[in-house]
Design a protein around this motif. Structure first.
Motif, short mmCIF file in Angstrom:
data_model
loop_
_atom_site.label_atom_id
_atom_site.label_comp_id
_atom_site.label_asym_id
_atom_site.label_seq_id
_atom_site.Cartn_x
_atom_site.Cartn_y
_atom_site.Cartn_z
N ASP A 224 0.65 -0.98 0.39
CA ASP A 224 -0.30 -0.04 0.13
C ASP A 224 0.84 1.35 -0.25
O ASP A 224 2.49 1.24 -0.05
N GLU A 225 0.58 2.34 0.37
CA GLU A 225 0.68 3.63 0.12
C GLU A 225 1.92 3.45 1.33
O GLU A 225 3.15 4.65 0.90
N ASP A 226 2.09 2.67 2.60
CA ASP A 226 3.07 2.96 3.01
C ASP A 226 4.04 2.34 3.12
O ASP A 226 5.53 2.75 3.20
N TRP A 227 3.48 1.46 2.26
CA TRP A 227 5.52 1.01 1.49
C TRP A 227 6.19 2.22 0.51
O TRP A 227 6.84 2.48 1.28
N PHE A 228 5.88 3.14 0.07
CA PHE A 228 6.13 4.22 -0.38
C PHE A 228 6.80 5.26 0.23
O PHE A 228 7.07 5.94 -0.31
N GLU B 8 10.49 -1.95 8.29
CA GLU B 8 9.59 -2.85 8.52
C GLU B 8 7.63 -3.63 8.03
O GLU B 8 7.58 -4.26 8.89
N GLU B 9 7.99 -3.45 6.53
CA GLU B 9 7.41 -4.20 5.91
C GLU B 9 8.43 -5.17 5.10
O GLU B 9 7.80 -6.44 5.21
N MET B 10 9.18 -5.47 5.49
CA MET B 10 9.62 -6.48 5.31
C MET B 10 9.91 -7.81 6.67
O MET B 10 9.75 -8.92 6.09
N ILE B 11 10.13 -7.05 7.99
CA ILE B 11 9.58 -7.80 8.78
C ILE B 11 8.61 -8.11 8.85
O ILE B 11 8.09 -9.74 9.65
#
Length: 301
Positions: free
Chosen positions: A120-124, A143-146
């Motif tokens: 989603d947008e938070d990844w970017f 954070e998204e990788m974890i």
């Protein structure tokens, strides 16, 4: 004596000698990165390239993982098919597209295989500027990788060590509030990895914020007081193969499906059909009958 490993320059996240990755493979990866950038299609580089940037040390990379919004995946597949004259396919409609040229391939990822970790947008918004193979790119946030790796607990692939190493490298700078929100109702998965961190690194356990651990303990205390009446198996969120027996034979509801999850019956069927049973060796066979005793006197051999 073991040679010291120097950290990677944050501005140049490039694996030097990927195993089995020849110069033509690197050229193919660069063309994919540049074509998507030129077409204005947003993407993030993840996988081994992002892991190296976050850890300061890498490992052999066998492919290129790109993370995109779900709405951009087909556009990216169509554009790369035209521009690079390569084969493209939305191989799993709920999370993965592939770009192939001979033995080389690039994964276009827009969710987790369990349907829990959509891009989603938070990844970017929290992406990390860097360079991969000399191309300016943005990397997946730690954070998204974890979050996405924490659920990978297959018999043949377990990403828990990556989670532990990312926590070790980045615990002091993580956005713990965002990471906790990412897990949401699946906070036990995060708690399990944080608990394991204290086992793996006893001297480092204080680096996990006490407030995060105590919040998990508070939620655990609440859950210990009651249990849901519905028989739900969330194991399928961590392994597509190892908990099929719970769904197919033991009568548990699949947590990937509505109303618990976001996947459809069709998506789970496609995902299940792709299991390599020889590798995964899931439970599910009925107990084997004892072979007849073919000795002349019987007894134990």
């Amino acid at each position: 004596m073991r040679q010291a490993v120097l950290p990677v320059d944050p501005a140049e996240s490039t694996i030097r000698n990927p195993e089995g990755s020849t110069a033509p493979t690197h050229r193919f990866y660069r063309r994919v990165l540049r074509e998507l950038s030129a077409a204005g299609i947003d993407f993030l580089v993840g996988g081994g390239y992002a892991l190296e940037r976050h850890l300061g040390i890498g490992r052999p990379v066998k492919d290129l993982d790109l993370f995109l919004r779900a709405g951009d995946v087909q556009k990216a597949l169509d554009h790369l098919a035209r521009a690079l004259k390569c084969d493209t396919e939305l191989i799993f409609p709920h999370w993965l597209g592939k770009v192939r040229r001979g033995a080389e391939h690039v994964d276009l990822i827009f969710n987790g295989g369990n349907g829990v970790c959509p891009v989603d947008e938070d990844w970017f918004r929290h992406a990390v500027p860097s360079r991969v193979l000399g191309v300016p790119v943005s990397l997946s946030p730690v954070e998204e990788m974890i979050w996405s790796k924490a659920f990978v607990m297959e018999r043949e692939r377990y990403d828990g060590a990556d989670v532990q190493h990312l926590l070790h490298a980045c615990a002091d700078t993580l956005d713990w509030s965002r990471l906790s929100r990412r897990f949401g109702q699946h906070w036990r998965v995060l708690f399990s990895h944080l608990t394991l961190f204290g086992f793996v690194y006893p001297s480092e356990r204080r680096r996990i914020p006490e407030t995060v651990m105590r919040r998990c303990l508070y939620l655990l205390d609440l859950e210990m007081r009651t249990a849901p009446s519905r028989r739900i198996c969330r194991g399928t969120l961590t392994s597509r193969a190892q908990y099929l027996v719970d769904i197919e034979l033991w009568g548990y509801e699949d947590a990937r499906l509505a109303p618990h999850g976001s996947m459809t019956d069709e998506a789970t069927s496609i995902w299940t059909a792709a299991i390599d049973a020889d590798v995964s060796r899931p439970l599910g066979e009925l107990p084997r009958a004892e072979p007849p005793d073919d000795s002349s006197t019987g007894g134990t051999h």
